[in-house]
Every structure is written in structure tokens, then in C-alpha cells.
Design an enzyme around this catalytic site. Structure first.
Site: not given
Length: 176
Positions: A129, A152, A154
Site C-alpha cells: 500500500e 490504514h 480494517h
């Protein structure tokens, strides 16, 4: 530990990078995120734009260990140095083994190459990423150069919340 040659020829030992405030803060943050379940397994990554004054006592004038081609041209960040998580690395392991799970990279003057200055000790690479992180760093520097972190992840509950909650910034933030 790296040794830096000063202009006058005297050698000066650099400080251990594992003790750098930026390093310990990132490792503590990553472990805490993992402990709280805010990212799954290796489903997260972080990059921090480092200032020269933060790294000079730890890296000095170190030469790159290896060069890594970038998938896009980012001359806007040429010369910038980043602490970045490695691809496939778990947040829970950063505190125990930062040299394997993290890397410090500099964007080469050509804007097309990363220069590995420290870390990724077992041949690791920056997170897949990282190009997206770099694009975010470019955009954020234009808005507010004090913002230097891209994260980043989740978090399971947050992912679920996006399926059932109104997605306006204000409403979502208030619920969080």
C-alpha cells in the site's frame, strides 16, 4: 549500530535507532491497535514522514542498503524519509522485532526509487500500500504539512459499522 564519519575525521557513535522516539511510538501504537482488535492479522500498515532533526542522531549520513524501484514517479517527495511497515508484517510483532517488520526509506532524487536506509532485515519490502501512502502524503502536505502519518487498517467493528450506519462524516464521527 551505525558509525558516522564527521567532517573533522573523528568518529561518533550514533544512537540506537530502536530507541528513537518515532520508532518506539510507532511500535507501541501498532501493538496497541493489534491488542484492541483494530486491525486484523496483517491487515494494516503505517507510514510516517520523518523530519531530518528526528533521524540525524540515529542514521547520520548512512548510505542505502538497497534500492527499490517505485511503481510511479513521485518527485514531489524526493529526499523525504519515511518509516514504513513491511508487507505481510503483523502489528503485534513490531515491538519485538522492528528491524524485520519496519523499514526507513528515502525517496531518491529521481523520484522513481526508494533507498532503504534501515530495516527490512530479512529482505522485506515496504507495504504494498506504500504507493497509496505516498500519494496521500503528497496531498496532505499541500493541505497541512504538520500531518505526517498515514495509517490504514480494517477494524472489524468499523467495517461492520459502514454497512449499517449513515455514512456522512459528521454522523459517523459522532458515533465513533
Amino acid at each position: 549500530m551505525f558509525v558516522n564519519e564527521w567532517k573533522n575525521g573523528a568518529e561518533s557513535a550514533l544512537k540506537a535507532i530502536e530507541n528513537a522516539p518515532f520508532m518506539t511510538e510507532l511500535c507501541d501504537c501498532a501493538e496497541n491497535m493489534y491488542r484492541l482488535g483494530w486491525n486484523e492479522r496483517n491487515g494494516g500498515n503505517i507510514s510516517v514522514l520523518l523530519r531530518t532533526d528526528e533521524i540525524s542522531d540515529f542514521l547520520g549520513d548512512v548510505q542505502p542498503n538497497r534500492k527499490i524501484p517505485l511503481s510511479f514517479h513521485c518527485s514531489e517527495l524526493a529526499g523525504c524519509v519515511f518509516l514504513v511497515t513491511g508487507t505481510g508484517q503483523y502489528f503485534k510483532n513490531m515491538l519485538k522485532n522492528p528491524e524485520k517488520t519496519l523499514g526507513i526509506v528515502r525517496i531518491a532524487p529521481d523520484g522513481k526509487t526508494l533507498e532503504l536506509l534501515w530495516g527490512f532485515s530479512e529482505g522485506g519490502m515496504p507495504t504494498s500500500e506504500f504507493p497509496t501512502h505516498l500519494m496521500n502524503h503528497i496531498a496532505r502536505r499541500k493541505e497541512d504539512p504538520r500531518q505526517r502519518v498515514v495509517m490504514h487498517c480494517h477494524p472489524t467493528n468499523l467495517v461492520a459499522m459502514t454497512c449499517v450506519h449513515e455514512l456522512s462524516d459528521r454522523s459517523f464521527t459522532e458515533s465513533l
